[in-house]
Scaffold this motif. Structure first.
Motif, short mmCIF file in Angstrom:
data_model
loop_
_atom_site.label_atom_id
_atom_site.label_comp_id
_atom_site.label_asym_id
_atom_site.label_seq_id
_atom_site.Cartn_x
_atom_site.Cartn_y
_atom_site.Cartn_z
N THR A 157 18.88 -3.09 -6.04
CA THR A 157 18.36 -3.40 -4.71
C THR A 157 18.81 -4.73 -4.15
O THR A 157 19.48 -5.65 -4.82
CB THR A 157 16.84 -3.68 -4.91
OG1 THR A 157 16.60 -4.82 -5.87
CG2 THR A 157 16.09 -2.29 -5.44
N SER A 158 18.77 -4.97 -2.92
CA SER A 158 18.82 -6.12 -2.04
C SER A 158 17.52 -6.57 -1.39
O SER A 158 16.67 -5.56 -1.11
CB SER A 158 20.01 -6.21 -1.24
OG SER A 158 19.83 -5.25 -0.17
N PRO A 159 17.29 -7.89 -1.22
CA PRO A 159 16.22 -8.08 -0.07
C PRO A 159 16.28 -7.65 1.18
O PRO A 159 17.32 -7.45 1.61
CB PRO A 159 16.33 -9.70 0.15
CG PRO A 159 16.97 -10.06 -1.37
CD PRO A 159 18.28 -9.07 -1.50
N SER A 160 15.32 -6.83 1.76
CA SER A 160 15.21 -6.20 2.79
C SER A 160 15.07 -7.21 4.04
O SER A 160 14.36 -7.92 4.11
CB SER A 160 14.08 -5.30 2.91
OG SER A 160 14.06 -4.83 4.23
N GLU A 161 16.16 -7.47 4.95
CA GLU A 161 16.00 -8.22 6.02
C GLU A 161 14.98 -7.94 6.89
O GLU A 161 14.36 -8.69 7.66
CB GLU A 161 17.32 -8.18 6.95
CG GLU A 161 17.60 -6.95 7.48
CD GLU A 161 18.11 -5.85 6.89
OE1 GLU A 161 18.34 -4.74 7.46
OE2 GLU A 161 18.56 -6.17 5.56
N SER A 162 14.36 -6.52 7.13
CA SER A 162 13.13 -6.30 7.77
C SER A 162 11.78 -6.72 7.22
O SER A 162 10.96 -6.71 7.88
CB SER A 162 13.19 -4.89 8.30
OG SER A 162 13.18 -4.15 7.06
N ALA A 163 11.85 -6.97 5.97
CA ALA A 163 10.55 -7.31 5.32
C ALA A 163 10.75 -8.39 4.26
O ALA A 163 10.45 -8.18 3.15
CB ALA A 163 10.08 -5.92 4.48
N PRO A 164 11.00 -9.53 4.76
CA PRO A 164 11.29 -10.48 3.80
C PRO A 164 10.34 -11.11 2.84
O PRO A 164 10.30 -12.02 2.22
CB PRO A 164 11.97 -11.47 4.69
CG PRO A 164 11.31 -11.43 6.10
CD PRO A 164 10.92 -9.93 6.14
N ARG A 165 8.91 -10.86 3.32
CA ARG A 165 7.84 -11.57 2.73
C ARG A 165 7.39 -11.08 1.44
O ARG A 165 7.96 -10.01 1.07
CB ARG A 165 6.69 -11.24 3.71
CG ARG A 165 6.73 -11.96 5.10
CD ARG A 165 5.43 -11.77 5.89
NE ARG A 165 4.76 -10.60 5.56
CZ ARG A 165 3.65 -10.27 5.84
NH1 ARG A 165 2.73 -11.29 6.21
NH2 ARG A 165 3.01 -9.07 5.72
N GLN A 166 7.00 -11.91 0.56
CA GLN A 166 6.68 -11.59 -0.73
C GLN A 166 5.54 -10.57 -0.67
O GLN A 166 4.67 -10.36 -0.01
CB GLN A 166 5.73 -12.70 -1.60
CG GLN A 166 5.73 -12.61 -3.01
CD GLN A 166 5.34 -13.56 -3.73
OE1 GLN A 166 4.78 -14.55 -2.91
NE2 GLN A 166 5.23 -13.81 -5.12
N GLY A 167 5.91 -9.24 -1.67
CA GLY A 167 4.95 -8.23 -1.70
C GLY A 167 5.76 -6.93 -0.78
O GLY A 167 5.21 -5.84 -0.92
N ASP A 168 6.79 -7.28 -0.09
CA ASP A 168 7.32 -6.00 0.77
C ASP A 168 8.42 -5.56 -0.12
O ASP A 168 8.73 -6.15 -1.45
CB ASP A 168 7.98 -6.90 2.20
CG ASP A 168 6.63 -6.86 2.96
OD1 ASP A 168 5.53 -6.22 2.79
OD2 ASP A 168 6.78 -7.56 4.02
N LYS A 169 8.89 -4.43 0.43
CA LYS A 169 9.90 -3.61 -0.37
C LYS A 169 11.36 -4.29 -0.43
O LYS A 169 11.73 -5.06 0.38
CB LYS A 169 9.95 -2.42 0.11
CG LYS A 169 10.33 -2.19 1.55
CD LYS A 169 9.97 -0.73 1.78
CE LYS A 169 11.39 0.19 1.78
NZ LYS A 169 11.43 1.59 1.94
N TYR A 170 12.03 -3.90 -1.33
CA TYR A 170 13.49 -4.39 -1.39
C TYR A 170 14.34 -3.01 -0.76
O TYR A 170 13.72 -2.01 -0.73
CB TYR A 170 13.88 -4.60 -2.89
CG TYR A 170 13.60 -5.62 -3.38
CD1 TYR A 170 14.31 -6.71 -3.22
CD2 TYR A 170 12.30 -5.91 -3.96
CE1 TYR A 170 14.08 -7.91 -3.93
CE2 TYR A 170 11.99 -6.99 -4.44
CZ TYR A 170 12.84 -8.18 -4.36
OH TYR A 170 12.51 -9.29 -4.93
N LYS A 171 15.57 -3.15 -0.36
CA LYS A 171 16.23 -2.26 0.08
C LYS A 171 17.14 -1.54 -0.91
O LYS A 171 17.68 -2.26 -1.95
CB LYS A 171 17.37 -2.86 1.20
CG LYS A 171 17.97 -1.78 1.99
CD LYS A 171 18.45 -2.40 3.29
CE LYS A 171 19.72 -3.48 2.90
NZ LYS A 171 20.51 -4.19 3.92
N LEU A 172 16.98 -0.35 -1.08
CA LEU A 172 17.89 0.43 -2.24
C LEU A 172 19.38 0.44 -1.94
O LEU A 172 19.77 1.23 -0.95
CB LEU A 172 17.18 1.71 -2.33
CG LEU A 172 16.04 2.09 -3.25
CD1 LEU A 172 16.44 2.06 -4.80
CD2 LEU A 172 14.84 1.10 -3.08
#
Ligand code: SF4
Ligand code: SF4
Length: 194
Positions: free
Chosen positions: A68-83
């Motif tokens: 995974t990589s951090p999702s640029e659209s949901a950077p806040r803690q608790g949000d999803k990662y990009k697969l």
């Protein structure tokens, strides 16, 4: 004695000749599958997947690979990662369903198809694109909410990511505010912009 044994054998044959056969002529005919049947495929809802990798951790054979990589659209803690990678080595899978049981967001399901014969072992690896494009007819295995609704994966319509979870959508919206729902026209606004 030899003739007697032959006669007994023939009697068994004659007795069973009159019985209705248990077997059917597959593939022209098919037996009805139980909705909980664990087939040779997986159903995955990307919109619900956070990339937590619980499914990979709980697989006893270690055949699920997730990157995974951090999702640029949901950077806040608790949000999803990009697969980036979601591979399942189907040729080694024993269809125990533990990965499905471990998924906390109801996004991974067993499928009910079983006709996945391939000529090469490499072709037996399911990749993230295969999972994205797979038919969305999940087995009701370990998903009582689907079973209670009477869903039949072999006869029912495909289910959307909104319909397969145990929680209602409001919970998802609250907990996952800010995430971009890939492949859909839904864009949940972040709490700050609401
Ligand atoms: S069904 Fe079992 S063996 Fe197959 S990927 Fe899931 S946890 Fe691993
Ligand atoms: S399928 Fe479920 S368990 Fe696996 S990474 Fe996605 S949310 Fe986590």
């Amino acid at each position: 004695m030899y003739g007697l044994a032959m006669a007994r054998g023939l009697l068994v044959t004659l007795k069973n000749m009159t019985k209705k056969p248990f077997t059917i002529q597959y593939p022209e005919e098919r037996v009805k599958q139980h909705p909980r049947f664990r087939g040779e495929e997986f159903v995955w809802y990307e919109e619900r997947c956070t990339g937590c990798a619980s499914c990979a951790k709980y697989c006893p054979l270690g055949i699920i690979k997730i990157v995974t990589s951090p999702s640029e659209s949901a950077p806040r803690q608790g949000d999803k990662y990009k697969l980036e990678v979601f591979d399942i080595e189907l040729q080694r899978c024993m269809f125990c369903g533990l990965c499905v049981e471990a998924c906390p967001y109801d996004c991974l399901f067993m499928g009910s198809g079983f006709e996945q014969g391939r000529y090469s072992r490499d072709d037996m690896v399911i990749h993230v694109e295969d999972l994205r494009n797979s038919a969305k007819n999940p087995s009701t295995f370990y998903r009582p909410q689907l079973e209670q609704s009477g869903y039949d994966p072999r006869g029912g319509r495909p289910l959307t990511w909104r319909e397969v979870g145990r929680e209602n959508w409001d919970w998802h919206k609250r907990e996952k505010a800010g995430l971009r729902l890939i492949g859909t026209d839904v864009n949940i606004p972040s709490e700050e912009s609401e």
